[in-house]
Design an enzyme around this catalytic site. Structure first.
Site, PDB file in Angstrom:
ATOM      1  N   GLY A 135     -31.744-103.602-100.470  1.00 59.48           N
ATOM      2  CA  GLY A 135     -32.710-103.353 -99.801  1.00 59.48           C
ATOM      3  C   GLY A 135     -33.698-104.223 -99.509  1.00 59.48           C
ATOM      4  N   SER A 136     -34.267-104.419 -98.277  1.00 63.36           N
ATOM      5  CA  SER A 136     -35.111-105.553 -97.931  1.00 63.36           C
ATOM      6  C   SER A 136     -35.725-105.510 -96.624  1.00 63.36           C
ATOM      7  CB  SER A 136     -34.524-106.789 -98.080  1.00 63.36           C
ATOM      8  OG  SER A 136     -34.751-107.753 -97.316  1.00 63.36           O
ATOM      9  N   ARG A 137     -35.942-106.382 -95.774  1.00 61.46           N
ATOM     10  CA  ARG A 137     -36.483-106.347 -94.394  1.00 61.46           C
ATOM     11  C   ARG A 137     -36.018-107.661 -93.572  1.00 61.46           C
ATOM     12  NH1 ARG A 137     -42.994-106.901 -94.403  1.00 61.46           N
ATOM     13  NH2 ARG A 137     -43.296-108.549 -93.343  1.00 61.46           N
ATOM     14  N   MET A 139     -35.102-102.220 -94.215  1.00 58.17           N
ATOM     15  CA  MET A 139     -33.931-101.467 -94.685  1.00 58.17           C
ATOM     16  C   MET A 139     -33.989-100.667 -95.883  1.00 58.17           C
ATOM     17  SD  MET A 139     -31.320-104.539 -93.937  1.00 58.17           S
ATOM     18  CE  MET A 139     -32.489-105.963 -94.501  1.00 58.17           C
ATOM     19  N   ILE A 154     -35.875-111.167 -95.791  1.00 56.07           N
ATOM     20  CA  ILE A 154     -36.879-111.015 -96.995  1.00 56.07           C
ATOM     21  C   ILE A 154     -36.134-110.168 -98.065  1.00 56.07           C
ATOM     22  CG2 ILE A 154     -39.086-110.452 -97.641  1.00 56.07           C
ATOM     23  CD1 ILE A 154     -39.621-110.863 -94.554  1.00 56.07           C
TER      24      ILE A 154
END
Length: 215
Positions: free
Chosen positions: A184-186, A96, A154
């Site tokens: 932001g991240s995944r 993301m 994450i």
């Protein structure tokens, strides 16, 4: 529509913007006054778009697993999962960016079998070790067709807070709000080896809409 996790930040941002606009009354230079007001408004727009929570019609079905977040599919590979399954799994990762919707949605129906928060580092989200070393939460949902499926929120270099609503024993509904990752991240998903995957690398995924796998 905005996510409840952003209510405090949105309120503070609104106060700051109003404060900046009032403060510009004491600035005699017209162009500087205009620039400061524009910067304040742009900042407000960015905060609002980050915490947006669009309403989506969900095709709820036990016959498919949906993307839990918006973003780009960056990994589809076999990996060893050491925390819960302790064996090889097929991992699908969705990255993301700051401009994506950051709501996490339940990818499938079922019962939460495992939910755990792990403090950690803040490596960039696409770093190979991010899924093991970064701040993260791990959730396993037991579905009547797919069995146990894991997803992991994450944190990235900018994300400093992961919100996870899943609690062990909860019965969850596909597409409903499962949490939020700020800035932001995944999200990684783990399936049994041999699971047919219906997305490809580089594909844009839409949370609660894009089918990751189906039977």
């Amino acid at each position: 529509m905005f996510h409840k996790e952003g209510s405090k930040i949105i309120f503070i941002t609104l106060l700051l913007v109003v404060g900046v606009i009032f403060a510009t009354d004491f600035i005699a230079i017209p162009w500087l006054k205009t620039v400061l007001i524009l910067i304040a408004i742009v900042f407000l727009v960015l905060v609002l778009q980050f915490f947006r929570n669009p309403k989506r019609e969900i095709d709820n079905s036990d016959n498919h697993v949906l993307a839990p977040v918006d973003g780009k599919v960056v990994v589809i590979e076999e990996v060893y999962e050491p925390e819960y399954f302790k064996d090889k799994r097929l991992m699908v990762s969705i990255f993301m960016s700051p401009i994506n919707v950051h709501v996490t949605r339940y990818a499938l129906n079922g019962v939460v079998k495992y939910s755990k928060y792990h403090p950690g580092k803040y490596l960039v989200a696409w770093h190979p070790k991010a899924s093991e070393e970064n701040e993260r939460t791990t959730v396993v949902i037991d579905n009547r067709i797919y069995g146990e499926v894991m997803y992991r929120q994450i944190a990235g270099a900018l994300a400093r807070r992961i919100v996870n609503y899943a609690e062990e024993g909860m019965r969850v509904i596909q597409g409903k709000d499962a949490g939020f990752i700020k800035f932001g991240s995944r999200v990684d998903m783990y399936f049994p080896l041999g699971t047919p995957i219906d997305v490809v690398l580089g594909q844009k995924a839409i949370g609660g809409k894009t089918v990751i796998t189906k039977k």
